[in-house]
Every structure is written in structure tokens, then in C-alpha cells.
Design an enzyme around this catalytic site. Sequence first.
Site, PDB file in Angstrom:
ATOM      1  N   ASP A 162      -3.592  -3.546  -4.766  1.00 56.24           N
ATOM      2  CA  ASP A 162      -2.244  -2.983  -4.635  1.00 56.24           C
ATOM      3  C   ASP A 162      -2.263  -1.623  -3.920  1.00 56.24           C
ATOM      4  O   ASP A 162      -3.239  -0.886  -4.020  1.00 56.24           O
ATOM      5  CB  ASP A 162      -1.627  -2.842  -6.037  1.00 56.24           C
ATOM      6  CG  ASP A 162      -0.113  -2.719  -5.983  1.00 56.24           C
ATOM      7  OD1 ASP A 162       0.483  -2.975  -4.917  1.00 56.24           O
ATOM      8  OD2 ASP A 162       0.481  -2.347  -7.015  1.00 56.24           O
ATOM      9  N   TRP A 212      -0.001   3.284   1.238  1.00 56.07           N
ATOM     10  CA  TRP A 212      -1.066   3.849   2.090  1.00 56.07           C
ATOM     11  C   TRP A 212      -0.529   4.048   3.510  1.00 56.07           C
ATOM     12  O   TRP A 212      -0.757   5.082   4.127  1.00 56.07           O
ATOM     13  CB  TRP A 212      -2.261   2.889   2.090  1.00 56.07           C
ATOM     14  CG  TRP A 212      -3.489   3.382   2.771  1.00 56.07           C
ATOM     15  CD1 TRP A 212      -4.510   4.086   2.210  1.00 56.07           C
ATOM     16  CD2 TRP A 212      -3.845   3.182   4.150  1.00 56.07           C
ATOM     17  NE1 TRP A 212      -5.487   4.341   3.147  1.00 56.07           N
ATOM     18  CE2 TRP A 212      -5.103   3.801   4.348  1.00 56.07           C
ATOM     19  CE3 TRP A 212      -3.245   2.546   5.234  1.00 56.07           C
ATOM     20  CZ2 TRP A 212      -5.765   3.802   5.577  1.00 56.07           C
ATOM     21  CZ3 TRP A 212      -3.890   2.548   6.461  1.00 56.07           C
ATOM     22  CH2 TRP A 212      -5.130   3.171   6.625  1.00 56.07           C
ATOM     23  N   ARG A 248       4.715  -0.668   6.694  1.00 59.59           N
ATOM     24  CA  ARG A 248       3.903  -1.191   5.594  1.00 59.59           C
ATOM     25  C   ARG A 248       2.791  -2.143   6.058  1.00 59.59           C
ATOM     26  O   ARG A 248       1.691  -2.153   5.512  1.00 59.59           O
ATOM     27  CB  ARG A 248       4.810  -1.905   4.586  1.00 59.59           C
ATOM     28  CG  ARG A 248       5.812  -0.967   3.901  1.00 59.59           C
ATOM     29  CD  ARG A 248       6.791  -1.762   3.044  1.00 59.59           C
ATOM     30  NE  ARG A 248       6.074  -2.640   2.146  1.00 59.59           N
ATOM     31  CZ  ARG A 248       5.568  -2.260   0.976  1.00 59.59           C
ATOM     32  NH1 ARG A 248       5.734  -1.030   0.555  1.00 59.59           N
ATOM     33  NH2 ARG A 248       4.924  -3.113   0.225  1.00 59.59           N
ATOM     34  N   ASN A 291       6.071 -12.188  -4.330  1.00 62.21           N
ATOM     35  CA  ASN A 291       6.033 -11.486  -3.038  1.00 62.21           C
ATOM     36  C   ASN A 291       6.885 -12.179  -1.975  1.00 62.21           C
ATOM     37  O   ASN A 291       7.261 -11.572  -0.970  1.00 62.21           O
ATOM     38  CB  ASN A 291       4.591 -11.316  -2.531  1.00 62.21           C
ATOM     39  CG  ASN A 291       3.791 -10.281  -3.304  1.00 62.21           C
ATOM     40  OD1 ASN A 291       2.564 -10.372  -3.401  1.00 62.21           O
ATOM     41  ND2 ASN A 291       4.463  -9.281  -3.861  1.00 62.21           N
TER      42      ASN A 291
END
Length: 245
Positions: A22, A27, A35, A70
Site C-alpha cells: 500500500d 508516494w 498516482r 479497487n
Amino acid sequence: MKNLLKKIDYNNIPHHVAIIMDGNGRWAEKRGKIRTFGHENAIQSVRDTIIVVKKLRISYITLYAFSSENWNRPKKEIDNLMHFIHLNLTSSLEEIHDNNVKIIFIGEIEKFSYLIQKKLIYFRNKTKHNTSGTLILALSYGGREEILRATKNIAEKIHIGRFSLKDVNYSSFQNHLYTKDIPDVDLIIRTSGEQRISNFLLWQSAYAEFYFTNVLWPDFRKKDFYEAIINYQKRKRRFGTVENN
Ligand code: IPE
Ligand code: IPE
Ligand code: MG
């Protein structure tokens, strides 16, 4: 790193480790990128993970790559992710095969495109005789979905007379899960600071140890994995009983 390795007890290596990979999005966002850039940078972390799996002779490693939920992400992110999976699947899995690791999949694979499914099946067949551990990729995987699917499957067998109610027990139920030949998970690692299960291996984690780290998945390296193992080795697992039983 050498000092970390010295701390590892080779007689107490978890048999099955599962990782909730995850933090890719955060990040990328931290770097002012979209993303998907985080997903693209997740590959090196998987490489490092496989190196540790081989080095410590961990028999089973499950990686949560895409959950049932998701699919509810924005279409653009899903499209990018699928494009990325399709582009990188061959090279990534070829590398895992070169490491003599067997690859299997759990989840609703049929929800992926025909081309992705074809590649997954190709690698499952190609690696089936490999002997340096098993990589289980969780793709479109959800623990609740898996348990429901097993339940329906058993109910159907009872309905047509191929199974009897008295034969339903832990072991026969387990045989109807995606993970039927895989032992329960010993250690679950989750990156990115979140401390939740997010529908992962609900049945298989009944007695798992949990390890949470703030490291975001694209930053996860060998040393982070070693730290998780060392932490796990300090735990006392009791399985509901008492010590020195
Ligand atoms: C994990 O990273 C990868 C997938 C779920 C596909 P995320 O995409 O969840 O990244 P964060 O949690 O939003 O940072
Ligand atoms: C869990 O991460 C699924 C994967 C890592 C593949 P999520 O980012 O989807 O989980 P939540 O939504 O934060 O619980
Ligand atoms: Mg996330």
C-alpha cells in the site's frame, strides 16, 4: 544490512508471508506526480521482496496487488493500472521464473482482459515445476468474495448430492478456497502506515501476526523486509493455548 541479517533466526522463518503493498498513490503525490507513477515504481520493491524470499527460503509469499474493491477507483486510474499491468507482466513474471519461483494467482482473474488472463495462465503453467518458493499474486481478490464463493460451491455440491453436510469442516472448507493447497498465513506486512486488513486473506489470517510500517510501498527494500522478519521472530504465538503446553 549485514547486522540485520545476523539478527535473523534461520530456524524461525515464517512459512507464509503476505504483503499488503500500500501507498503507491501517496508516494507519487508527494512527488507532484499522478498516482500511476507510484504503481510504476512498485516493481523494484517486488524485486527486493523476491530476493529476500529466496535468501530466507520463505516457502510462500502472497502479494496483494489489486482488491475486489479497487475496481471502484476512478476509471482513469483503473485504465492506467491495467495498461501498466499488461505492459510489465511479461518482464516481471519472466524475472520471477528465472529465480525458479512458482507463480499462482488468487482472485477473480476472469474480470481482467483476455490478454492479461492469457499471460497469467501462461506463467502459471510455465512455472509450475519451479522449486524456490511460491509467489501468490492476489488480483481482483477479496476475502469475503472468496468465502462466499466457497460456501456457494459447497452448497451446490450438497444440493446435487456430491457432498454431505457432515463432511463440512475446516479442512474441507479450506479445500474450496482459492488457497486450497497453501498453508495459513504466518505474517502479514502492510506498508504506508494504514493498520487494517482491507478484505485480505480473512480466513487464512485467523492466527497471523501483523506488522505495520510507515514506509510507502515503492520505498520498501530488503532491509524493511528483514526488519519485519526480525520483529515477527520476537513474537510468542500461542494459538489460543498456553506456553510450554
Ligand atoms: C496500493 O497503493 C496499490 C493498489 C491498491 C493497486 P494505493 O494505490 O492504494 O496507494 P495509496 O494508498 O492511495 O497511497
Ligand atoms: C489494499 O489497499 C489493497 C491493495 C494493496 C491491493 P487499498 O489502498 O485498496 O486499501 P484501503 O482502501 O486503504 O483500505
Ligand atoms: Mg491504498
